[in-house]
Design a protein around this motif. Sequence first.
Motif: not given
Length: 286
Positions: A1-30
């Motif tokens: 049965m359809f239940t119109p509860r509050r929609i929850k969007p899917e989640l996304f994960e980075f693989i943990n690497t020093p480069l991805n850490l720098e990407i997340c730190r330095q990327a544009p704030k937007g």
Amino acid sequence: MFTPRRIKPELFEFINTPLNLEICRQAPKGWRLSRWVDSIAESVVTGATYSNGFPLNSEESCNDIGQVYYGPVILITDALSYSTTDIFAAGFQDNDIGEVLGTSDNTGAGGANVWWYEDLMTAVRNASDSPFKPLPKGADLLVAVRRSIRVGPQEGRPLEELGIAPDHRHRMTKRDLLKHNDDLIRMAARILEKKSVYSISVKPVRSKEGSRGVVVGARSKVRSGKKEQNIFRLDVYVGGRPYKTLDAENGSVRARTIRLGSHRRKGELLVQAFDGKNNLVAAYRY
């Protein structure tokens, strides 16, 4: 049965690497990547392979329209449903929008967030030691950067490489191949005809004295012997607070006028319909 509860969007994960850490730190704030920084940094201590998961779009933006259709729905998938359609199918199933009918045992299992190579260069453009240099002759490429993680009953299960399993399996027939999916559509129709149909009507009104209100009504259409699935009551909220409850009769609430008094702000009216087992079966926001 359809239940119109509050929609929850899917989640996304980075693989943990020093480069991805720098990407997340330095990327544009937007780009809003700072949310991933702490969990990636903590992986040095925790040993976690992947970061915490966060949605690409806010939960508020996924719920700012509300329910606009009250009939039953079904989603048809196959093994070629991958990437964005993989993510859409997962969200459809995880949020209990309806049932999934598959012509394969699972979808294509390619649900990742992809970036162009130019995005990677932009993310760390201010780093003197950036490993991303312009490609020759204007070449570009697309890479999977964040993997999609499911929510709801299968919270935490990766979508990438696994896909989603349908609720119903249809094996394609000769008629499907030669007659525009006739048997597939018939099976979808058989599933839909067993589902209940609900409707809520809300019409703003203004009295001669100038006070505001709404005319509210609701109806149910359920299969014989399923009376407990009929609408049992309507709960009306104004400004996020309980305002009035209307009892249904034989699955319907006749149109009634509700005076809102001083509650005049737009977007503050919520009407929810519950069945005889107290399941939320329809909702209206105004």
